[in-house]
Design an enzyme around this catalytic site. Structure first.
Site, PDB file in Angstrom:
ATOM      1  N   ARG A 185       0.827  -1.209   0.000  1.00  0.00           N
ATOM      2  CA  ARG A 185       0.000   0.000   0.000  1.00  0.00           C
ATOM      3  C   ARG A 185       0.863   1.263   0.000  1.00  0.00           C
ATOM      4  O   ARG A 185       0.411   2.343  -0.367  1.00  0.00           O
ATOM      5  CB  ARG A 185      -0.920  -0.037   1.226  1.00  0.00           C
ATOM      6  CG  ARG A 185      -2.087   0.891   1.141  1.00  0.00           C
ATOM      7  CD  ARG A 185      -3.169   0.487   2.088  1.00  0.00           C
ATOM      8  NE  ARG A 185      -2.927   0.972   3.431  1.00  0.00           N
ATOM      9  CZ  ARG A 185      -3.811   0.816   4.431  1.00  0.00           C
ATOM     10  NH1 ARG A 185      -4.948   0.194   4.230  1.00  0.00           N
ATOM     11  NH2 ARG A 185      -3.541   1.281   5.614  1.00  0.00           N
ATOM     12  N   LYS A 189      11.214   0.240   6.391  1.00  0.00           N
ATOM     13  CA  LYS A 189      11.533  -0.408   7.666  1.00  0.00           C
ATOM     14  C   LYS A 189      10.318  -1.222   8.107  1.00  0.00           C
ATOM     15  O   LYS A 189       9.342  -0.695   8.614  1.00  0.00           O
ATOM     16  CB  LYS A 189      11.858   0.629   8.744  1.00  0.00           C
ATOM     17  CG  LYS A 189      12.495  -0.026   9.958  1.00  0.00           C
ATOM     18  CD  LYS A 189      12.268   0.726  11.243  1.00  0.00           C
ATOM     19  CE  LYS A 189      10.900   0.496  11.819  1.00  0.00           C
ATOM     20  NZ  LYS A 189      10.546  -0.922  12.077  1.00  0.00           N
ATOM     21  N   PRO A 190      10.387  -2.549   7.882  1.00  0.00           N
ATOM     22  CA  PRO A 190       9.258  -3.384   8.319  1.00  0.00           C
ATOM     23  C   PRO A 190       9.269  -3.529   9.834  1.00  0.00           C
ATOM     24  O   PRO A 190      10.287  -3.277  10.481  1.00  0.00           O
ATOM     25  CB  PRO A 190       9.534  -4.729   7.644  1.00  0.00           C
ATOM     26  CG  PRO A 190      11.011  -4.774   7.431  1.00  0.00           C
ATOM     27  CD  PRO A 190      11.487  -3.342   7.296  1.00  0.00           C
ATOM     28  N   ALA A 191       8.144  -3.948  10.389  1.00  0.00           N
ATOM     29  CA  ALA A 191       8.072  -4.177  11.839  1.00  0.00           C
ATOM     30  C   ALA A 191       9.006  -5.326  12.212  1.00  0.00           C
ATOM     31  O   ALA A 191       9.096  -6.323  11.487  1.00  0.00           O
ATOM     32  CB  ALA A 191       6.639  -4.513  12.231  1.00  0.00           C
ATOM     33  N   SER A 251       1.012   2.887  15.724  1.00  0.00           N
ATOM     34  CA  SER A 251       0.236   3.425  16.833  1.00  0.00           C
ATOM     35  C   SER A 251       0.280   4.958  16.854  1.00  0.00           C
ATOM     36  O   SER A 251       1.224   5.576  16.362  1.00  0.00           O
ATOM     37  CB  SER A 251       0.788   2.882  18.149  1.00  0.00           C
ATOM     38  OG  SER A 251       2.125   3.303  18.297  1.00  0.00           O
ATOM     39  N   GLU A 274      -1.034   6.679   9.130  1.00  0.00           N
ATOM     40  CA  GLU A 274      -2.193   5.803   9.367  1.00  0.00           C
ATOM     41  C   GLU A 274      -2.054   5.309  10.794  1.00  0.00           C
ATOM     42  O   GLU A 274      -1.253   4.422  11.067  1.00  0.00           O
ATOM     43  CB  GLU A 274      -2.194   4.631   8.391  1.00  0.00           C
ATOM     44  CG  GLU A 274      -2.293   5.008   6.930  1.00  0.00           C
ATOM     45  CD  GLU A 274      -3.626   5.618   6.552  1.00  0.00           C
ATOM     46  OE1 GLU A 274      -4.567   5.593   7.372  1.00  0.00           O
ATOM     47  OE2 GLU A 274      -3.705   6.149   5.425  1.00  0.00           O
ATOM     48  N   LEU A 275      -2.825   5.893  11.703  1.00  0.00           N
ATOM     49  CA  LEU A 275      -2.596   5.634  13.131  1.00  0.00           C
ATOM     50  C   LEU A 275      -3.733   4.780  13.715  1.00  0.00           C
ATOM     51  O   LEU A 275      -4.376   4.040  13.004  1.00  0.00           O
ATOM     52  CB  LEU A 275      -2.405   6.961  13.856  1.00  0.00           C
ATOM     53  CG  LEU A 275      -1.345   7.872  13.212  1.00  0.00           C
ATOM     54  CD1 LEU A 275      -1.232   9.189  13.952  1.00  0.00           C
ATOM     55  CD2 LEU A 275       0.007   7.195  13.114  1.00  0.00           C
ATOM     56  N   ARG A 319     -11.661 -10.683  12.120  1.00  0.00           N
ATOM     57  CA  ARG A 319     -10.682 -10.782  11.044  1.00  0.00           C
ATOM     58  C   ARG A 319      -9.319 -10.396  11.618  1.00  0.00           C
ATOM     59  O   ARG A 319      -9.217  -9.457  12.414  1.00  0.00           O
ATOM     60  CB  ARG A 319     -11.065  -9.815   9.914  1.00  0.00           C
ATOM     61  CG  ARG A 319     -10.256 -10.000   8.659  1.00  0.00           C
ATOM     62  CD  ARG A 319     -10.811  -9.113   7.552  1.00  0.00           C
ATOM     63  NE  ARG A 319     -10.622  -7.699   7.870  1.00  0.00           N
ATOM     64  CZ  ARG A 319      -9.675  -6.931   7.346  1.00  0.00           C
ATOM     65  NH1 ARG A 319      -8.839  -7.425   6.475  1.00  0.00           N
ATOM     66  NH2 ARG A 319      -9.562  -5.667   7.687  1.00  0.00           N
ATOM     67  N   CYS A 370      -6.427  -1.913  12.634  1.00  0.00           N
ATOM     68  CA  CYS A 370      -6.834  -0.577  13.093  1.00  0.00           C
ATOM     69  C   CYS A 370      -8.274  -0.302  12.690  1.00  0.00           C
ATOM     70  O   CYS A 370      -8.929   0.554  13.260  1.00  0.00           O
ATOM     71  CB  CYS A 370      -5.882   0.487  12.591  1.00  0.00           C
ATOM     72  SG  CYS A 370      -5.613   0.381  10.836  1.00  0.00           S
ATOM     73  N   GLU A 391      -7.653   1.017  22.083  1.00  0.00           N
ATOM     74  CA  GLU A 391      -7.767   0.152  20.909  1.00  0.00           C
ATOM     75  C   GLU A 391      -7.509  -1.276  21.406  1.00  0.00           C
ATOM     76  O   GLU A 391      -6.429  -1.566  21.923  1.00  0.00           O
ATOM     77  CB  GLU A 391      -6.706   0.586  19.901  1.00  0.00           C
ATOM     78  CG  GLU A 391      -6.920   0.037  18.538  1.00  0.00           C
ATOM     79  CD  GLU A 391      -5.963   0.622  17.506  1.00  0.00           C
ATOM     80  OE1 GLU A 391      -4.947   1.238  17.877  1.00  0.00           O
ATOM     81  OE2 GLU A 391      -6.234   0.441  16.313  1.00  0.00           O
ATOM     82  N   SER A 401     -12.146  -2.047   3.367  1.00  0.00           N
ATOM     83  CA  SER A 401     -10.861  -1.851   2.693  1.00  0.00           C
ATOM     84  C   SER A 401     -10.914  -2.292   1.233  1.00  0.00           C
ATOM     85  O   SER A 401     -11.472  -3.337   0.907  1.00  0.00           O
ATOM     86  CB  SER A 401      -9.766  -2.642   3.400  1.00  0.00           C
ATOM     87  OG  SER A 401      -9.705  -2.249   4.747  1.00  0.00           O
TER      88      SER A 401
END
Ligand code: ADP
Length: 499
Positions: A180, A195-197, A250, A271-272, A299, A305, A402, A462
């Protein structure tokens, strides 16, 4: 619910198909088109269903991050000058390769993140759509031409790539959150450092290899997994060569990154967090609402989020809705995502499991009742039973936080105004779900609920062709849709006086 304990015990040999796939996943940093071994202690990636380390990969240090930015900056001019049609065809090839390699990506996501295989397959489809959509958008970057109002000249408005971008992705959708961001950036003509998680970096590494196979030139996409996100990111964000920061994660981390980006006056997309209301009116089709609730809540094991966080149900139908949803939850099957028939996988880590217990404990102390679930099952791995709570009282933590897990918390309301006030009583504004058969009421809710997205009689919104994003503390900017590529373009205006 069924609880399967067929998951491989932590010391058992890996399934041969899993072992073969994991052996093929690159374990290096991807900088300037070259896979590099890291210099620091590696990142250990775990299967959350077993707690077992499934792969060790290179752990980027701050100097590696800057070298990745060097590579992105060096490749920027050539990539921006590459014809849009060529960029489009590379992205389209990536889409095609992803379809061919679908099973690898689905299994890898299940292994490192835990989602059931069927959902991981769904993510391959969803994530792939960003490649296809932005391959189509790459050749439709338009502009404007016209006379100025005074009639003394021509005004040209054109769009140019913003320049090198830094993309930070979360662990919950390892493929889709990468595509995305990467697909629109590449379509626009930008080069990127990703930078991936640290919890789920393997999918991004495998995807980097796919992009190289699709013909993405060296330096256009660089990947730097790290254990120390803050130390790696700060110098990249402060570097004047960087022109854009896109982050999904986050709200607290997003706020910190926005402050850092402010110093360098960067374009940002954020996108938080979300705290989605799910409103069921007395005139709703309850069966449809239950169907929507299962999707919106369970899901991704509730770790999205966009997950419905607060179920606001009209008092006259709350018991019926709760009973029917509980019946559906009781039919879910909890286990390792690779096992047949499993519909609820593990949570991402022990912290997430502990957080479910705290939120449920607080809600029950304030008067909520547990209809099903409510605890971690007796088995290995980061599992939590899918849970339904009813009678959740105002002031409960679970309404403010959340949840990010499989806990469905129901409160009731009496009037439409009360439903709207309840829905908007949050600092977040990502998505809202409304179930009603009254079209006029549905339209009023679209106007009155303060979110960036709405689902009317559906629990899933989505789509790669739609602008995804929130208002308030849920973020800035939109991903996907016609809007998505503009996050990576800057507008240039030129005046040519009439001679
Ligand atoms: P989550 O709670 O979903 O893990 P985070 O916001 O902590 O959300 O993480 C989302 C992404 O942000 C991950 O890639 C993580 O490594 C990264 N991240 C966390 N802290 C920082 C930071 N200080 N600077 C840059 N990236 C960060």
């Amino acid at each position: 619910m069924t609880i399967s304990d067929t998951a491989a015990p932590t010391d058992a040999a890996l399934d041969p198909r899993e072992a073969e796939l994991l052996a093929r996943v690159p374990d290096g940093l991807f900088i300037g088109g070259v896979w590099e071994a890291g210099s620091a202690a590696p990142i250990e990636v775990k299967d959350p269903a077993t707690g077992r380390v499934i792969k060790r990969i290179a752990n980027a240090q701050p100097e590696d991050g800057i070298r990745a930015l060097d590579a992105a900056a060096a490749a920027a001019d050539a990539w921006a000058a590459t014809p849009p049609r060529t960029r489009a065809e590379i992205l389209r090839r990536a889409f095609d390769l992803l379809q061919e390699r679908r099973d690898d990506f689905a299994l890898l996501m299940t292994l490192e993140m835990g989602k059931p295989l069927a959902e991981a397959n769904g993510e391959v489809t969803y994530g792939g759509e960003f490649l296809r959509w932005f391959s189509e958008e790459a050749v439709r970057i338009g502009g404007r031409y016209g006379r100025n109002p005074e009639g003394t000249g021509s005004m040209i408005v054109s769009q140019r790539p913003v320049g090198p971008c830094y993309l930070i992705t979360p662990w919950n959708f390892p493929l889709a959150m990468a595509t995305r961001k990467i697909a629109p950036a590449l379509a626009a003509g930008c080069t990127v450092v990703v930078k991936p998680a640290e919890l789920t970096p393997l999918t991004t590494l495998l995807f980097a290899q796919l992009l190289a196979d699709a013909g993405v030139p060296a330096g256009v996409v660089n990947i730097v997994p790290t254990h120390n996100a803050g130390a790696l990111s700060e110098p990249i964000i402060a570097d004047p060569r960087l022109r854009k920061l896109s982050f999904t994660g986050s709200t607290p981390v997003g706020r910190r990154l926005l402050a850092q980006a402010g110093q360098n006056v960067l374009r940002t997309s954020m996108e938080l967090g979300g705290n989605a209301p799910f409103i069921v009116f007395e005139d709703a089709d309850i069966e449809k609402a239950v169907e929507g609730a299962m999707l919106a809540k369970f899901r991704n094991i509730g770790q999205a989020c966009t997950a419905a966080n607060r179920f606001l149900v009209h008092e006259s139908v709350a018991e019926e809705f709760a009973a029917r949803v509980t019946e559906r939850v009781n039919a879910l099957s909890l286990g390792r995502g690779t096992d047949d028939g499993v519909t609820i996988g593990p949570l991402i880590d022990d912290r997430a499991v502990a957080s479910m217990s705290v939120l449920i404990g607080d809600a029950v102390d304030r008067g909520a009742r547990i209809l099903t679930g409510g605890k971690a099952p007796e088995r290995d791995g980061c599992f939590f039973e899918p849970t339904v709570l009813i009678g959740v009282q105002p002031g409960s933590e679970i309404l403010r936080e959340e949840i990010f897990g499989p806990v469905l918390a129901i409160s009731t309301f009496a009037t439409e105004d009360e439903a709207v006030a309840g829905a908007n009583e949050t600092e977040y504004g990502l998505v809202g779900y409304v179930f009603t058969n009254d079209l006029a009421r549905g339209q009023r809710m679209i106007d009155r609920i303060d979110t960036g997205m709405m689902g009317l009689n559906t629990g899933l919104v989505s789509n790669a062709a739609a602008p995804f994003g929130g208002v308030k503390q849920s973020g800035l900017g939109r991903e996907g849709g016609a809007e998505g590529i503009h996050e990576y373009l800057s507008t240039k205006y030129t005046l040519i006086p009439a001679s």
